[in-house]
Every structure is written in C-alpha cells, then in structure tokens.
Design an enzyme around this catalytic site. Sequence first.
Site, PDB file in Angstrom:
ATOM      1  CB  THR A  12      -0.905   0.008   1.253  1.00 33.78           C
ATOM      2  OG1 THR A  12      -1.823  -1.062   1.141  1.00 33.78           O
ATOM      3  CG2 THR A  12      -1.673   1.305   1.391  1.00 33.78           C
ATOM      4  CB  SER A  54       2.533  -7.962   1.063  1.00 35.16           C
ATOM      5  OG  SER A  54       1.474  -7.826   1.976  1.00 35.16           O
ATOM      6  CB  THR A  85       0.564  -3.812   6.306  1.00 33.28           C
ATOM      7  OG1 THR A  85      -0.745  -3.785   5.725  1.00 33.28           O
ATOM      8  CG2 THR A  85       1.183  -2.442   6.258  1.00 33.28           C
ATOM      9  CG  ASP A  86      -2.672  -7.205   3.512  1.00 36.30           C
ATOM     10  OD1 ASP A  86      -2.942  -6.441   4.456  1.00 36.30           O
ATOM     11  OD2 ASP A  86      -3.262  -7.148   2.413  1.00 36.30           O
TER      12      ASP A  86
HETATM   13  N1  ASP Z   1      -2.778  -5.311   0.488  1.00 37.24           N
HETATM   14  C1  ASP Z   1      -1.682  -4.463   0.919  1.00 37.24           C
HETATM   15  C2  ASP Z   1      -0.408  -5.286   0.948  1.00 37.24           C
HETATM   16  O1  ASP Z   1      -0.191  -6.012   1.858  1.00 37.24           O
HETATM   17  C3  ASP Z   1      -1.975  -3.884   2.249  1.00 37.24           C
HETATM   18  C4  ASP Z   1      -0.927  -2.956   2.797  1.00 37.24           C
HETATM   19  O2  ASP Z   1       0.179  -2.834   2.327  1.00 37.24           O
HETATM   20  O3  ASP Z   1      -1.262  -2.285   3.804  1.00 37.24           O
HETATM   21  O4  ASP Z   1       0.359  -5.190   0.055  1.00 37.24           O
END
Ligand code: ASP
Length: 330
Positions: A12, A54, A85-86
């Site tokens: 993200t 991710s 973050t995932d």
């Molecule tokens: N879907 C995103 C990822 O993990 C979420 C994030 O980065 O907060 O790439």
Amino acid sequence: MKKILHIGTGGTISSQNSGEGLSPAIAAQELLKYCPDIAKYCTVDCIQLLSLDSTNIRPAHWIMIADAIAENYDKYDGFVISHGTDTLAYTAAALSYLVQNSKKPVVLTGAQKPIDEVGSDAIRNLTDAFIVASDDNSYGVQIVFFGSVICGTRARKNFSKSFGAFGSINFPEVARIQDGRIARFIYDQMPEKPTFYSYLNPNVGLIKFVPGMRNDVLAYIISQYDGLIVESFGVGGLPEYSDFFEQIKKAVELGKLVVMTTQVPSEGSNLSVYRVGTQLKNHLNILEAHDMTTEAAITKLMWILGQTNNYGEAEKLFYTTIYHDILYKD
Ligand code: ASP
C-alpha cells in the site's frame, strides 16, 4: 553518515488507484521524495526488487530479499525494506531465519494508506524506518510501524485498518520511536558475523481446528505437506472424539514435522496441562510452539526443513532461540 539500502517490494505504501483498487505503482526511489527528513540521518541507494501487493508474496520472494541483503551486505550499514502490511509479519519472521546474527539492521516497514494520500501514515513509517536503520544500537530484523519497533520474529498484524496495525506478541517492543527519538527498551549484545541462508522448504501447511473438525480434512492436509502447524485451542491439545491422535502419529512416523500451537492470540501453548495435550507431548515426537508466533513457527519450520528431515536435528534447531523467537521450551 550511515549508508542505507532501500529495497522496494510494493505494498500500500507505494500504491495508487489502478481503476480496480490500489496496486503498487510508486518506485522505491520515488517514495523517498516524500520523506525529506531521511537525508538528515543517512544516504540512501534504492533497488526495486518487487512491485507486489504483499498478498502475492511467497517464500521464493523471501529468498530474493535475503539474497539482495547478502549481496549488498558489505556495501551498506543497514537495510530498509518497504513492503505491504498484509504479510509483513511473515516476511519479517522469514528474514529473521534467512539473515541471522546481522549486526546491521534490516528494517521492514509499510503503511495502511498510500504515501501520496493526505494524512497517510507512510511518511512517518518510512522516515522512522531509516532512523532506526541508521541507529548504532539497532541490529537484526525488525518492523518499524506507527512508532513501534518490533522484533522480526514477534510481529503480528492485529488491525486491518488502524495505523497502529502491528503488535509484538509474547515479547516486549524493542523500542519506540517518536518525533525522531528512539526510546530503546532492549539492548542486546551485538552479534559478530552474519549467517545467510538461501533455501527454504515452502511445503509447510497450517491447520486451524474448529469445534467438530472433520478427520478427513486433517488427513488431507497431512498428505500434502512435509511440515504442519496445528493451531488448536487454549494451551493446546487434540480433540478425542475422532482419530486425530492416530493421524498425527502416522504423520510423525512418515517423517513429517508437526508443530502444535494455539489459536489464542497471546501467551502461547502448554501441552503439559490437559490430557488432550499430554497424550501428544508424552507419546509422539511432535514440536510445541510455546510462546512463538504462528508466523515464526511456520517460517522456522520452512527454514529447518530446508536443512534436515531428521527429527532430532529439527528439534534442536526448533528450540534454539533465534532473535528472541522462543523463550519457553521443554
Ligand atoms: N494489500 C496491501 C499489501 O499487503 C496492504 C498494505 O500494504 O497495507 O500489500
């Protein structure tokens, strides 16, 4: 001034609207333009290793990141990895096993909102990550997120939307960072020489028990994997209403590694308390995660199975503490 390598992998933090939702678009170098304060702490080179949500990150990518760190290790004082973050907690745990005893910090960060969105947490997180990566007392793999500095083996994404998304499970935060100042809670002896690994066995599965679990589901998952993490209830054990014990016994006899853990978020397992657990503990060569996170147990098993299938050797490696990943063992 410290020299830091920024490894971009997507997430993200670097995303923009693709017309069908957010997707990584902003390059690693570009991200730095939003964070002018970083220049006060270090000089930075960038590589764009991946550009993925991710959700798509897999063990092969963890090896790519570890290899990039190994190849550049002598040229830099530290590493910052921007990441979605995932699956950030999985990547941090995996890197803790692939890059061991690094006195140079390997700092992972990301954001809940894209860096070009007003009010995003990305500028703070990325700037903080470089400050921690430039700090003389930092070492090893860590996550820096919303002021928390968390050991790479202890992180979990606890909130899917809030800025304070990550918690440190069964272990204190290493430090806090606020307005550019680090308040460090844990000082370790600095490791001397790093050890790099570049092989994992990704054939590790996870099964979460539910009340009334069907036995053919466990049988199927056992047949598919070399290593299995079983998330049971409470301090741990297996239901007695079906042949789950026999199935785990068979898996162990086939040379598969089985780790018992709990689906309770905090405080870990203790199989020795109830008959449903002692049966396993006393009669089968299974491993117990105790206070380890599931993320760490999965990636540690991949790392171990990349080296050995021998239970004795695996047991020794599993209960060897690596970067604070396990405190209790018996
Ligand atoms: N879907 C995103 C990822 O993990 C979420 C994030 O980065 O907060 O790439």
